[in-house]
Design a protein around this motif. Sequence first.
Motif, PDB file in Angstrom:
ATOM      1  N   ARG A  13     -10.427  18.333   4.590  1.00  0.00           N
ATOM      2  CA  ARG A  13      -9.089  18.919   4.693  1.00  0.00           C
ATOM      3  C   ARG A  13      -8.270  18.231   5.793  1.00  0.00           C
ATOM      4  NH1 ARG A  13      -8.461  25.130   3.912  1.00  0.00           N
ATOM      5  NH2 ARG A  13      -9.236  24.442   1.921  1.00  0.00           N
ATOM      6  N   HIS A  20      -1.983  14.460   1.608  1.00  0.00           N
ATOM      7  CA  HIS A  20      -1.615  15.580   0.749  1.00  0.00           C
ATOM      8  C   HIS A  20      -0.135  15.922   0.900  1.00  0.00           C
ATOM      9  CE1 HIS A  20      -1.612  19.732  -0.864  1.00  0.00           C
ATOM     10  NE2 HIS A  20      -2.307  19.124  -1.788  1.00  0.00           N
ATOM     11  N   ALA A  23       1.725  13.476  -1.124  1.00  0.00           N
ATOM     12  CA  ALA A  23       1.620  13.757  -2.567  1.00  0.00           C
ATOM     13  C   ALA A  23       2.555  14.904  -2.948  1.00  0.00           C
ATOM     14  CB  ALA A  23       0.172  14.099  -2.928  1.00  0.00           C
ATOM     15  N   ARG A  24       2.621  15.906  -2.078  1.00  0.00           N
ATOM     16  CA  ARG A  24       3.471  17.071  -2.372  1.00  0.00           C
ATOM     17  C   ARG A  24       4.949  16.726  -2.374  1.00  0.00           C
ATOM     18  NH1 ARG A  24       1.121  22.674  -0.080  1.00  0.00           N
ATOM     19  NH2 ARG A  24       3.033  23.381  -0.988  1.00  0.00           N
ATOM     20  N   ILE A  29       7.079  15.097  -9.420  1.00  0.00           N
ATOM     21  CA  ILE A  29       6.499  16.442  -9.578  1.00  0.00           C
ATOM     22  C   ILE A  29       7.592  17.500  -9.424  1.00  0.00           C
ATOM     23  CG2 ILE A  29       4.940  18.129  -8.483  1.00  0.00           C
ATOM     24  CD1 ILE A  29       3.368  16.088 -10.036  1.00  0.00           C
ATOM     25  N   CYS A 128     -13.493  15.150  -6.463  1.00  0.00           N
ATOM     26  CA  CYS A 128     -12.870  16.262  -5.728  1.00  0.00           C
ATOM     27  C   CYS A 128     -11.359  16.062  -5.611  1.00  0.00           C
ATOM     28  CB  CYS A 128     -13.542  16.486  -4.381  1.00  0.00           C
ATOM     29  SG  CYS A 128     -13.076  15.346  -3.096  1.00  0.00           S
ATOM     30  N   THR A 129     -10.906  14.833  -5.494  1.00  0.00           N
ATOM     31  CA  THR A 129      -9.459  14.632  -5.339  1.00  0.00           C
ATOM     32  C   THR A 129      -8.717  15.141  -6.568  1.00  0.00           C
ATOM     33  OG1 THR A 129      -9.860  12.698  -3.966  1.00  0.00           O
ATOM     34  CG2 THR A 129      -7.647  12.930  -4.874  1.00  0.00           C
ATOM     35  N   LEU A 132     -10.182  19.388  -7.480  1.00  0.00           N
ATOM     36  CA  LEU A 132      -9.758  20.400  -6.493  1.00  0.00           C
ATOM     37  C   LEU A 132      -8.239  20.508  -6.493  1.00  0.00           C
ATOM     38  CD1 LEU A 132     -12.014  19.999  -3.292  1.00  0.00           C
ATOM     39  CD2 LEU A 132     -12.031  21.852  -4.977  1.00  0.00           C
ATOM     40  N   GLY A 133      -7.570  19.359  -6.659  1.00  0.00           N
ATOM     41  CA  GLY A 133      -6.103  19.381  -6.758  1.00  0.00           C
ATOM     42  C   GLY A 133      -5.641  20.161  -7.974  1.00  0.00           C
ATOM     43  N   ALA A 136      -5.921  23.806  -7.475  1.00  0.00           N
ATOM     44  CA  ALA A 136      -5.084  24.363  -6.395  1.00  0.00           C
ATOM     45  C   ALA A 136      -3.612  24.164  -6.776  1.00  0.00           C
ATOM     46  CB  ALA A 136      -5.447  23.702  -5.076  1.00  0.00           C
ATOM     47  N   GLY A 137      -2.986  23.121  -6.264  1.00  0.00           N
ATOM     48  CA  GLY A 137      -1.577  22.878  -6.562  1.00  0.00           C
ATOM     49  C   GLY A 137      -1.306  22.714  -8.057  1.00  0.00           C
ATOM     50  N   TRP A 140      -0.225  25.914  -9.717  1.00  0.00           N
ATOM     51  CA  TRP A 140       1.194  26.202  -9.462  1.00  0.00           C
ATOM     52  C   TRP A 140       2.070  25.319 -10.361  1.00  0.00           C
ATOM     53  CZ3 TRP A 140       4.242  22.184  -7.583  1.00  0.00           C
ATOM     54  CH2 TRP A 140       5.581  22.521  -7.371  1.00  0.00           C
ATOM     55  N   ARG A 170     -13.121  26.751  -6.188  1.00  0.00           N
ATOM     56  CA  ARG A 170     -12.853  25.867  -5.044  1.00  0.00           C
ATOM     57  C   ARG A 170     -13.744  26.234  -3.853  1.00  0.00           C
ATOM     58  NH1 ARG A 170      -7.116  27.213  -5.174  1.00  0.00           N
ATOM     59  NH2 ARG A 170      -7.175  27.085  -2.918  1.00  0.00           N
ATOM     60  N   ARG A 174     -16.546  23.788  -2.200  1.00  0.00           N
ATOM     61  CA  ARG A 174     -16.619  23.436  -0.773  1.00  0.00           C
ATOM     62  C   ARG A 174     -18.021  23.704  -0.222  1.00  0.00           C
ATOM     63  NH1 ARG A 174     -11.011  24.933  -0.586  1.00  0.00           N
ATOM     64  NH2 ARG A 174     -11.519  27.121  -0.323  1.00  0.00           N
ATOM     65  N   PHE A 198      -6.194   9.437  -3.212  1.00  0.00           N
ATOM     66  CA  PHE A 198      -4.877  10.028  -2.964  1.00  0.00           C
ATOM     67  C   PHE A 198      -3.793   8.975  -3.124  1.00  0.00           C
ATOM     68  CE2 PHE A 198      -6.523  14.013  -1.364  1.00  0.00           C
ATOM     69  CZ  PHE A 198      -5.479  14.879  -1.586  1.00  0.00           C
ATOM     70  N   ASN A 201      -3.027   8.242  -6.657  1.00  0.00           N
ATOM     71  CA  ASN A 201      -2.219   9.303  -7.269  1.00  0.00           C
ATOM     72  C   ASN A 201      -0.762   9.201  -6.831  1.00  0.00           C
ATOM     73  OD1 ASN A 201      -3.709  11.486  -8.950  1.00  0.00           O
ATOM     74  ND2 ASN A 201      -5.149  10.903  -7.333  1.00  0.00           N
TER      75      ASN A 201
HETATM   76  C1  HEM Z   1       3.706  19.460  -5.375  1.00  0.00           C
HETATM   77  C2  HEM Z   1       2.465  19.081  -5.451  1.00  0.00           C
HETATM   78  C3  HEM Z   1       1.309  19.816  -4.837  1.00  0.00           C
HETATM   79  C4  HEM Z   1       1.202  21.090  -4.356  1.00  0.00           C
HETATM   80  C5  HEM Z   1       2.268  22.182  -4.304  1.00  0.00           C
HETATM   81  C6  HEM Z   1      -0.152  21.256  -3.863  1.00  0.00           C
HETATM   82  C7  HEM Z   1      -0.653  22.405  -3.305  1.00  0.00           C
HETATM   83  C8  HEM Z   1      -1.930  22.596  -2.892  1.00  0.00           C
HETATM   84  C9  HEM Z   1      -2.454  23.804  -2.333  1.00  0.00           C
HETATM   85  C10 HEM Z   1      -1.667  25.108  -2.126  1.00  0.00           C
HETATM   86  C11 HEM Z   1      -3.749  23.597  -2.033  1.00  0.00           C
HETATM   87  C12 HEM Z   1      -4.738  24.627  -1.492  1.00  0.00           C
HETATM   88  C13 HEM Z   1      -5.076  24.392  -0.081  1.00  0.00           C
HETATM   89  C14 HEM Z   1      -6.152  25.391   0.321  1.00  0.00           C
HETATM   90  O1  HEM Z   1      -7.145  25.560  -0.405  1.00  0.00           O
HETATM   91  O2  HEM Z   1      -5.980  25.980   1.386  1.00  0.00           O
HETATM   92  C15 HEM Z   1      -4.054  22.235  -2.415  1.00  0.00           C
HETATM   93  C16 HEM Z   1      -5.285  21.649  -2.270  1.00  0.00           C
HETATM   94  C17 HEM Z   1      -5.584  20.370  -2.716  1.00  0.00           C
HETATM   95  N1  HEM Z   1      -4.729  19.483  -3.309  1.00  0.00           N
HETATM   96 FE1  HEM Z   1      -2.781  19.761  -3.654  1.00  0.00          FE
HETATM   97  N2  HEM Z   1      -0.842  20.094  -4.084  1.00  0.00           N
HETATM   98  C18 HEM Z   1       0.014  19.198  -4.670  1.00  0.00           C
HETATM   99  C19 HEM Z   1      -0.253  17.908  -5.052  1.00  0.00           C
HETATM  100  C20 HEM Z   1      -1.505  17.331  -5.000  1.00  0.00           C
HETATM  101  C21 HEM Z   1      -1.824  16.007  -5.487  1.00  0.00           C
HETATM  102  C22 HEM Z   1      -0.849  15.043  -6.184  1.00  0.00           C
HETATM  103  C23 HEM Z   1      -3.136  15.811  -5.237  1.00  0.00           C
HETATM  104  C24 HEM Z   1      -3.977  14.608  -5.549  1.00  0.00           C
HETATM  105  C25 HEM Z   1      -4.292  14.317  -6.779  1.00  0.00           C
HETATM  106  C26 HEM Z   1      -3.651  17.013  -4.591  1.00  0.00           C
HETATM  107  C27 HEM Z   1      -4.954  17.204  -4.190  1.00  0.00           C
HETATM  108  C28 HEM Z   1      -5.421  18.329  -3.576  1.00  0.00           C
HETATM  109  C29 HEM Z   1      -6.792  18.500  -3.129  1.00  0.00           C
HETATM  110  C30 HEM Z   1      -7.902  17.455  -3.248  1.00  0.00           C
HETATM  111  C31 HEM Z   1      -6.886  19.776  -2.593  1.00  0.00           C
HETATM  112  C32 HEM Z   1      -8.124  20.448  -2.011  1.00  0.00           C
HETATM  113  C33 HEM Z   1      -8.203  20.247  -0.540  1.00  0.00           C
HETATM  114  C34 HEM Z   1      -9.357  21.005   0.053  1.00  0.00           C
HETATM  115  O3  HEM Z   1      -9.751  22.070  -0.459  1.00  0.00           O
HETATM  116  O4  HEM Z   1      -9.874  20.535   1.061  1.00  0.00           O
HETATM  117  N3  HEM Z   1      -2.622  17.909  -4.458  1.00  0.00           N
HETATM  118  N4  HEM Z   1      -2.930  21.659  -2.939  1.00  0.00           N
END
Ligand code: HEM
Length: 213
Positions: A13, A20, A23-24, A29, A128-129, A132-133, A136-137, A140, A170, A174, A198, A201
């Motif tokens: 993390r 991250h 990426a956001r 997106i 995981c990349t 997990l993504g 999570a995101g 949404w 998730r 972890r 990352f 992506n």
């Molecule tokens: C607008 C785009 C995105 C939003 C709103 C978003 C949002 C989030 C959120 C809310 C989490 C949860 C964090 C947690 O568990 O506390 C997360 C985790 C994660 N996201 Fe995104 N994300 C976005 C784009 C991406 C992209 C493009 C990737 C890569 C492909 C990515 C990869 C990940 C990964 C690997 C995690 C897990 C991290 C962990 O648990 O350590 N995300 N994301």
Amino acid sequence: MFMRAETLSSRLREHTRDEHAAARRSSFIEGLASGRLPFAAYAELAAQHWFIYESLELAASAMSTDPVARHFVFPELFRIPALEADLRYLYGARWQSRVTALPSTSTYCTRIRYAAVDQDTGYVAHHCTRYLGDLAGGQWLGRAIVAAYGLRRQGYRFFVFEGVDPPLFRARYRDRLNAVRWTRPEQDAFLAEVSAAFRLNIDMLAELGEHWT
Ligand code: HEM
């Protein structure tokens, strides 16, 4: 003084915080989530996902007997059946002749084939990349796209993980990461490959953004 051991998931993390955030910030997106982009842009993202998941899920088969990687092979997450159903809806029955990989997508797939087959650290990093993504995101983003384009029942199966509770999955994921017995250099190799994933992506989203501006 007792110090709590740093877990691999907390290192992950911390390590990916900036990537991250980058990426956001993807305008592509944002353009899909708000419905600003044409629906064809969404179809093109689904097509890119198909190429990526084909490479990733082939790597999963290749690594299914690896002592470490096999703990990160989850058939319930496989996205290819969902993506193929979506692509049939988005491009029609002849979807396969209508989709092409962008250069950045081909680069991504080549990297998966090179790094995620044979090496447990590389496989888990790419796995995981993406997943997990998605769990999570991605959840949404799926809801935003369904609302923005008025999708009804079809075209968004990619975002729906049947029988999977995303937050619970998730958390368990972890725990599995934290149970892996990698040396510090192996952990570092894993984190370096997560950064590469990352970046791939981010590059793909940037190229899609250029296509659709
Ligand atoms: C607008 C785009 C995105 C939003 C709103 C978003 C949002 C989030 C959120 C809310 C989490 C949860 C964090 C947690 O568990 O506390 C997360 C985790 C994660 N996201 Fe995104 N994300 C976005 C784009 C991406 C992209 C493009 C990737 C890569 C492909 C990515 C990869 C990940 C990964 C690997 C995690 C897990 C991290 C962990 O648990 O350590 N995300 N994301």
